[in-house]
Design a protein around this motif. Structure first.
Motif, PDB file in Angstrom:
ATOM      1  N   ARG A 242       0.834  -1.203   0.000  1.00 60.03           N
ATOM      2  CA  ARG A 242       0.000   0.000   0.000  1.00 60.03           C
ATOM      3  C   ARG A 242       0.872   1.257   0.000  1.00 60.03           C
ATOM      4  NH1 ARG A 242      -3.009  -3.153   4.088  1.00 60.03           N
ATOM      5  NH2 ARG A 242      -4.755  -4.126   2.988  1.00 60.03           N
ATOM      6  N   ARG A 243       1.936   1.208   0.743  1.00 57.43           N
ATOM      7  CA  ARG A 243       2.852   2.345   0.796  1.00 57.43           C
ATOM      8  C   ARG A 243       3.438   2.642  -0.584  1.00 57.43           C
ATOM      9  NH1 ARG A 243       8.078   2.129   4.802  1.00 57.43           N
ATOM     10  NH2 ARG A 243       9.455   3.502   3.615  1.00 57.43           N
ATOM     11  N   LEU A 244       3.826   1.604  -1.299  1.00 58.89           N
ATOM     12  CA  LEU A 244       4.385   1.792  -2.642  1.00 58.89           C
ATOM     13  C   LEU A 244       3.320   2.270  -3.619  1.00 58.89           C
ATOM     14  CD1 LEU A 244       6.647  -1.392  -2.807  1.00 58.89           C
ATOM     15  CD2 LEU A 244       7.396   0.969  -2.504  1.00 58.89           C
ATOM     16  N   ALA A 245       2.106   1.747  -3.479  1.00 57.29           N
ATOM     17  CA  ALA A 245       1.015   2.171  -4.357  1.00 57.29           C
ATOM     18  C   ALA A 245       0.737   3.660  -4.192  1.00 57.29           C
ATOM     19  CB  ALA A 245      -0.243   1.360  -4.047  1.00 57.29           C
ATOM     20  N   LYS A 246       0.700   4.128  -2.965  1.00 55.07           N
ATOM     21  CA  LYS A 246       0.453   5.554  -2.713  1.00 55.07           C
ATOM     22  C   LYS A 246       1.555   6.417  -3.326  1.00 55.07           C
ATOM     23  CE  LYS A 246      -1.968   4.691   1.656  1.00 55.07           C
ATOM     24  NZ  LYS A 246      -1.885   4.816   3.138  1.00 55.07           N
ATOM     25  N   ALA A 247       2.797   5.966  -3.219  1.00 55.80           N
ATOM     26  CA  ALA A 247       3.913   6.728  -3.781  1.00 55.80           C
ATOM     27  C   ALA A 247       3.789   6.834  -5.297  1.00 55.80           C
ATOM     28  CB  ALA A 247       5.233   6.082  -3.389  1.00 55.80           C
ATOM     29  N   ASN A 248       3.395   5.765  -5.964  1.00 58.54           N
ATOM     30  CA  ASN A 248       3.247   5.809  -7.418  1.00 58.54           C
ATOM     31  C   ASN A 248       2.069   6.669  -7.846  1.00 58.54           C
ATOM     32  OD1 ASN A 248       5.397   4.316  -8.620  1.00 58.54           O
ATOM     33  ND2 ASN A 248       4.521   2.436  -7.810  1.00 58.54           N
ATOM     34  N   ALA A 268      -1.005  -5.385 -13.894  1.00 57.88           N
ATOM     35  CA  ALA A 268      -2.126  -5.972 -13.162  1.00 57.88           C
ATOM     36  C   ALA A 268      -2.210  -5.401 -11.755  1.00 57.88           C
ATOM     37  CB  ALA A 268      -1.974  -7.488 -13.114  1.00 57.88           C
ATOM     38  N   ALA A 269      -1.064  -5.281 -11.086  1.00 53.49           N
ATOM     39  CA  ALA A 269      -1.049  -4.743  -9.729  1.00 53.49           C
ATOM     40  C   ALA A 269      -1.532  -3.304  -9.705  1.00 53.49           C
ATOM     41  CB  ALA A 269       0.364  -4.839  -9.143  1.00 53.49           C
ATOM     42  N   MET A 270      -1.108  -2.505 -10.676  1.00 57.95           N
ATOM     43  CA  MET A 270      -1.463  -1.090 -10.698  1.00 57.95           C
ATOM     44  C   MET A 270      -2.938  -0.890 -11.039  1.00 57.95           C
ATOM     45  SD  MET A 270       2.086   0.008 -12.523  1.00 57.95           S
ATOM     46  CE  MET A 270       1.690   1.688 -12.954  1.00 57.95           C
ATOM     47  N   LYS A 271      -3.491  -1.744 -11.876  1.00 58.08           N
ATOM     48  CA  LYS A 271      -4.918  -1.665 -12.167  1.00 58.08           C
ATOM     49  C   LYS A 271      -5.762  -2.065 -10.953  1.00 58.08           C
ATOM     50  CE  LYS A 271      -4.711  -2.313 -17.199  1.00 58.08           C
ATOM     51  NZ  LYS A 271      -5.078  -3.170 -18.358  1.00 58.08           N
ATOM     52  N   GLU A 272      -5.153  -2.778 -10.023  1.00 55.16           N
ATOM     53  CA  GLU A 272      -5.878  -3.203  -8.825  1.00 55.16           C
ATOM     54  C   GLU A 272      -5.545  -2.355  -7.593  1.00 55.16           C
ATOM     55  OE1 GLU A 272      -5.193  -7.447  -8.497  1.00 55.16           O
ATOM     56  OE2 GLU A 272      -6.871  -7.853  -9.871  1.00 55.16           O
ATOM     57  N   LEU A 277      -6.190  -0.355  -1.932  1.00 54.48           N
ATOM     58  CA  LEU A 277      -6.331   0.820  -1.071  1.00 54.48           C
ATOM     59  C   LEU A 277      -7.780   1.100  -0.678  1.00 54.48           C
ATOM     60  CD1 LEU A 277      -3.828   3.189  -2.920  1.00 54.48           C
ATOM     61  CD2 LEU A 277      -3.426   1.892  -0.830  1.00 54.48           C
ATOM     62  N   ALA A 278      -8.640   0.104  -0.814  1.00 56.45           N
ATOM     63  CA  ALA A 278     -10.066   0.302  -0.564  1.00 56.45           C
ATOM     64  C   ALA A 278     -10.346   0.811   0.846  1.00 56.45           C
ATOM     65  CB  ALA A 278     -10.831  -0.991  -0.819  1.00 56.45           C
ATOM     66  N   GLY A 279      -9.587   0.373   1.820  1.00 53.75           N
ATOM     67  CA  GLY A 279      -9.839   0.781   3.198  1.00 53.75           C
ATOM     68  C   GLY A 279      -9.010   1.950   3.670  1.00 53.75           C
ATOM     69  N   GLU A 280      -8.304   2.615   2.753  1.00 58.02           N
ATOM     70  CA  GLU A 280      -7.426   3.717   3.121  1.00 58.02           C
ATOM     71  C   GLU A 280      -8.140   5.057   2.941  1.00 58.02           C
ATOM     72  OE1 GLU A 280      -3.841   3.272   4.039  1.00 58.02           O
ATOM     73  OE2 GLU A 280      -4.860   1.397   4.480  1.00 58.02           O
ATOM     74  N   GLU A 285     -10.632   7.406  -4.312  1.00 57.19           N
ATOM     75  CA  GLU A 285     -10.832   8.111  -5.576  1.00 57.19           C
ATOM     76  C   GLU A 285      -9.521   8.302  -6.323  1.00 57.19           C
ATOM     77  OE1 GLU A 285     -12.960  11.717  -5.097  1.00 57.19           O
ATOM     78  OE2 GLU A 285     -14.797  10.754  -4.358  1.00 57.19           O
ATOM     79  N   ARG A 286      -8.459   8.590  -5.606  1.00 59.05           N
ATOM     80  CA  ARG A 286      -7.162   8.780  -6.254  1.00 59.05           C
ATOM     81  C   ARG A 286      -6.692   7.484  -6.906  1.00 59.05           C
ATOM     82  NH1 ARG A 286      -3.327  11.767  -1.944  1.00 59.05           N
ATOM     83  NH2 ARG A 286      -1.937  11.906  -3.786  1.00 59.05           N
ATOM     84  N   ALA A 287      -6.889   6.361  -6.206  1.00 54.37           N
ATOM     85  CA  ALA A 287      -6.489   5.061  -6.757  1.00 54.37           C
ATOM     86  C   ALA A 287      -7.312   4.709  -7.986  1.00 54.37           C
ATOM     87  CB  ALA A 287      -6.631   3.979  -5.691  1.00 54.37           C
ATOM     88  N   ALA A 288      -8.603   5.005  -7.949  1.00 55.54           N
ATOM     89  CA  ALA A 288      -9.467   4.712  -9.092  1.00 55.54           C
ATOM     90  C   ALA A 288      -9.075   5.547 -10.306  1.00 55.54           C
ATOM     91  CB  ALA A 288     -10.923   4.963  -8.718  1.00 55.54           C
ATOM     92  N   ALA A 289      -8.772   6.816 -10.095  1.00 50.82           N
ATOM     93  CA  ALA A 289      -8.359   7.686 -11.201  1.00 50.82           C
ATOM     94  C   ALA A 289      -7.039   7.220 -11.793  1.00 50.82           C
ATOM     95  CB  ALA A 289      -8.244   9.131 -10.707  1.00 50.82           C
ATOM     96  N   PHE A 290      -6.126   6.793 -10.931  1.00 46.54           N
ATOM     97  CA  PHE A 290      -4.834   6.279 -11.391  1.00 46.54           C
ATOM     98  C   PHE A 290      -5.028   5.011 -12.217  1.00 46.54           C
ATOM     99  CE2 PHE A 290      -1.300   3.363 -10.840  1.00 46.54           C
ATOM    100  CZ  PHE A 290      -0.197   4.146 -11.104  1.00 46.54           C
ATOM    101  N   ALA A 291      -5.766   4.053 -11.668  1.00 47.78           N
ATOM    102  CA  ALA A 291      -5.945   2.759 -12.337  1.00 47.78           C
ATOM    103  C   ALA A 291      -6.623   2.912 -13.694  1.00 47.78           C
ATOM    104  CB  ALA A 291      -6.757   1.824 -11.447  1.00 47.78           C
ATOM    105  N   ALA A 292      -7.508   3.894 -13.819  1.00 48.36           N
ATOM    106  CA  ALA A 292      -8.206   4.112 -15.084  1.00 48.36           C
ATOM    107  C   ALA A 292      -7.259   4.557 -16.188  1.00 48.36           C
ATOM    108  CB  ALA A 292      -9.310   5.154 -14.887  1.00 48.36           C
ATOM    109  N   ARG A 293      -6.094   5.034 -15.819  1.00 44.41           N
ATOM    110  CA  ARG A 293      -5.115   5.497 -16.809  1.00 44.41           C
ATOM    111  C   ARG A 293      -4.117   4.416 -17.210  1.00 44.41           C
ATOM    112  NH1 ARG A 293      -2.177  10.248 -13.992  1.00 44.41           N
ATOM    113  NH2 ARG A 293      -1.097  10.351 -16.009  1.00 44.41           N
ATOM    114  N   VAL A 294      -4.041   3.327 -16.467  1.00 53.10           N
ATOM    115  CA  VAL A 294      -3.018   2.304 -16.702  1.00 53.10           C
ATOM    116  C   VAL A 294      -3.366   1.477 -17.938  1.00 53.10           C
ATOM    117  CG1 VAL A 294      -1.866   0.274 -15.749  1.00 53.10           C
ATOM    118  CG2 VAL A 294      -2.419   2.219 -14.255  1.00 53.10           C
ATOM    119  N   ARG A 295      -2.396   1.329 -18.825  1.00 50.08           N
ATOM    120  CA  ARG A 295      -2.573   0.531 -20.035  1.00 50.08           C
ATOM    121  C   ARG A 295      -1.338  -0.342 -20.262  1.00 50.08           C
ATOM    122  NH1 ARG A 295      -6.738   2.448 -19.307  1.00 50.08           N
ATOM    123  NH2 ARG A 295      -8.176   3.544 -20.711  1.00 50.08           N
TER     124      ARG A 295
END
Length: 431
Positions: A242-248, A268-272, A277-280, A285-295
Motif C-alpha cells: 500500500r505504501r508503494l502504491a500511494k507513492a506511485n 495488473a497490480a497497478m490496475k488493482e 487501497l479500498a480501506g485507506e 478516488e485517487r487510486a481509481a483515477a490512477f488505475a483508469a489510466r493504466v494501459r
C-alpha cells in the motif's frame, strides 16, 4: 477487510484476513482444476484453488490452525490466477491468496528466517532504486561477460539455472530522464519503468520508448515513480504494498496521459490499486483515477490507428503472461500486433499456462518452477519457433533458461523488442 472477518476466526492478523464473503463464493464446482498448473502437475486436491480455499475456510471457522502443512500448500500456489479466468462464480482467488499470505507473514509456522530475509530483500532492496541498482550491477556485468558460458558450467545446479536466465543483450539500465521521446505534438504517455525491469531490461524499455514514439506518443517518465508493489502483495506484505502504491499514485498524478506498462505483473497490480487501497481514507478516488489510466503496452498500441506494418517473416510463438491474460484479459492484442508486423504466428501447447516464473517463485519453489519450465521447453521443441515473444520480465527470464536447457535455437524477445525490430524499416507502409 477487518469488518468482514469472522469474529471467532483463528487468523493471526484478523484485520488482513481473507473476507468471508470472498471465501463463500467458491462452490467447489471444480472448473478451476484443469486451469491450475500445480494441480495439473500433482493431481492433488490440496494443490488446487478450491483445496486452498477450503483450508482458509477451516481456519476462518475455527476448525483448523495455520499449520506448516497448510502454509506449504499455499506457498506452492503460483498466484497465476488462471483459476479466476474460468471460475463461473467470480471467486477473487488472487485477493484471497494475498490475505492468506498476510497471515503467514504475521505468524509463520515454518521457514521463519527465509520469510524474514525475503521481506527484508523486498523492502530494503527491490523497493529502493539505488540499492537495487548497486545489487544488480554485478549481475548485469556477468550477463554480458564474454566468459559467461565457461563460468556457468562451473556453478552448482540452482545457481547455474539462475545464471542461464540472465539476458545478455539488455545493456545499461533505463535512465528516466533519457526516456523522453516522440513528437512534441504527440499524445502524452507516461512510461512506468518498475524496479527489476528497469535495472535488468534496459533495452526492452528503450525499445518500448522507440515503439511508442513511432506510434505517435510523446513519451515521459516521472522521476518519482518506483516499485509497483506486486511482489510485496504476493508475499503477503500488504502494508508495504500500500505504501508503494500511494507513492506511485502521487508520482503520476501531475503527469498527463495514459500510464503505459510493459510488465504484465506490474500492470495488473497497478490496475488493482483501488482494491488494495479500498480501506485507506482519502485514497479510494485517487487510486481509481490512477488505475483508469493504466494501459499495457499492447493494449495502448492496439487502440492507435495508423501503426506501421512490417515484413518480419519469422515463426513467432507468443506466450501469454498470466497477469496479462488472466487478470487483465489481454490476449488478442499482442497477437494482432505481431501478425500485423509480418510474423508467422504459431500457437504452442499451454501458451497461456504459467511458465513457473511467478516473481520469487523460482527461488522459493525451484522444483515446481523447473517442471513448469520443462513443459514449456517441450512445447517449444515441438513447435520449433524462431522467436518466443512475451510481455513480462519474469517469463522472459524463464524462457531464456528453458531454451538453453533444452538446446533450442529460439530467440526470446519482449513484445516491444519484436515490434521495434519489425518496424525498424522506416519505409514500412502504414495501415
Amino acid at each position: 477487510m477487518a469488518s468482514e472477518t469472522t469474529a471467532g476466526a483463528r487468523w493471526p492478523d484478523p484485520a488482513e484476513a481473507p473476507a468471508p464473503a470472498d471465501l463463500a463464493r467458491c462452490v467447489h464446482c471444480g472448473l478451476c482444476l484443469t486451469a491450475c498448473p500445480t494441480y495439473l502437475v500433482t493431481g492433488l486436491e490440496t494443490e488446487s484453488p478450491r483445496g486452498r480455499i477450503q483450508m482458509a475456510r477451516l481456519i476462518a471457522d475455527g476448525r483448523a490452525d495455520l499449520t506448516p502443512a497448510i502454509q506449504a500448500h499455499w506457498s506452492l500456489c503460483l498466484q497465476c490466477r488462471a483459476c479466476e479466468a474460468v471460475c463461473p462464480s467470480g471467486v477473487p482467488y488472487g485477493r484471497i491468496q494475498e490475505h492468506a499470505r498476510a497471515q503467514v507473514q504475521a505468524r509463520p509456522a515454518a521457514g521463519r528466517l527465509a520469510l524474514r530475509l525475503r521481506r527484508l530483500a523486498l523492502r530494503q532492496v527491490a523497493a529502493r532504486p539505488r540499492v537495487l541498482g548497486a545489487a544488480l550491477a554485478p549481475v548485469r556485468r556477468f550477463a554480458g561477460w564474454r566468459l559467461r558460458g565457461i563460468a556457468e558450467r562451473l556453478l552448482p545446479g540452482r545457481l547455474r539455472t539462475l545464471a542461464r536466465q540472465l539476458p545478455s543483450n539488455q545493456g545499461a539500465p533505463l535512465r528516466l530522464e533519457a526516456a523522453a521521446a516522440g513528437p512534441a505534438e504527440g499524445e502524452p504517455v507516461q512510461l512506468f519503468a518498475g524496479c527489476v525491469m528497469r535495472e535488468l531490461f534496459g533495452e526492452t524499455h528503450r525499445a518500448t520508448v522507440r515503439v511508442l514514439a513511432r506510434a505517435g506518443a510523446r513519451v515521459e517518465a516521472p522521476p518519482a515513480q518506483g516499485c509497483c508493489g506486486a511482489l510485496h502483495a504476493h508475499e503477503g506484505d500488504l502494508a508495504f504494498a500500500r505504501r508503494l502504491a500511494k507513492a506511485n499514485i502521487a508520482a503520476f498524478e501531475g503527469a498527463e496521459g495514459a500510464i503505459v506498462v510493459n510488465s504484465a505483473g506490474c500492470g495488473a497490480a497497478m490496475k488493482e490499486y483501488p482494491q488494495l487501497l479500498a480501506g485507506e481514507p482519502g485514497w479510494a478516488e485517487r487510486a481509481a483515477a490512477f488505475a483508469a489510466r493504466v494501459r499495457d503496452l499492447s493494449e495502448w498500441l492496439a487502440a492507435r490507428p495508423g501503426l506501421p506494418r512490417g515484413a518480419w517473416r519469422v515463426r513467432a510463438a507468443y506466450q501469454d503472461a498470466c497477469h496479462l491474460a488472466h487478470v487483465q484479459g489481454i490476449r488478442r492484442e499482442p497477437r494482432a500486433l505481431l501478425a500485423a508486423a509480418g510474423c508467422d504466428l504459431i500457437e504452442t501447447e499451454g501458451a497461456d499456462t504459467c511458465c513457473g516464473a511467478a516473481g520469487l517463485y523460482g527461488l522459493v519453489q525451484p522444483g515446481m518452477s523447473a517442471e513448469l519450465r520443462r513443459r514449456k521447453a517441450d512445447a517449444f521443441a515441438a513447435a520449433r519457433p524462431e522467436v518466443i515473444v512475451t510481455g513480462n520480465p519474469g517469463c522472459h527470464l524463464q524462457y531464456l533458461a528453458a531454451v538453453r536447457e533444452a538446446g533450442l535455437g529460439a530467440e526470446v524477445l519482449h513484445l516491444a523488442e519484436a515490434l521495434d525490430r519489425a518496424w525498424s524499416d522506416s519505409r514500412a507502409p502504414r495501415r
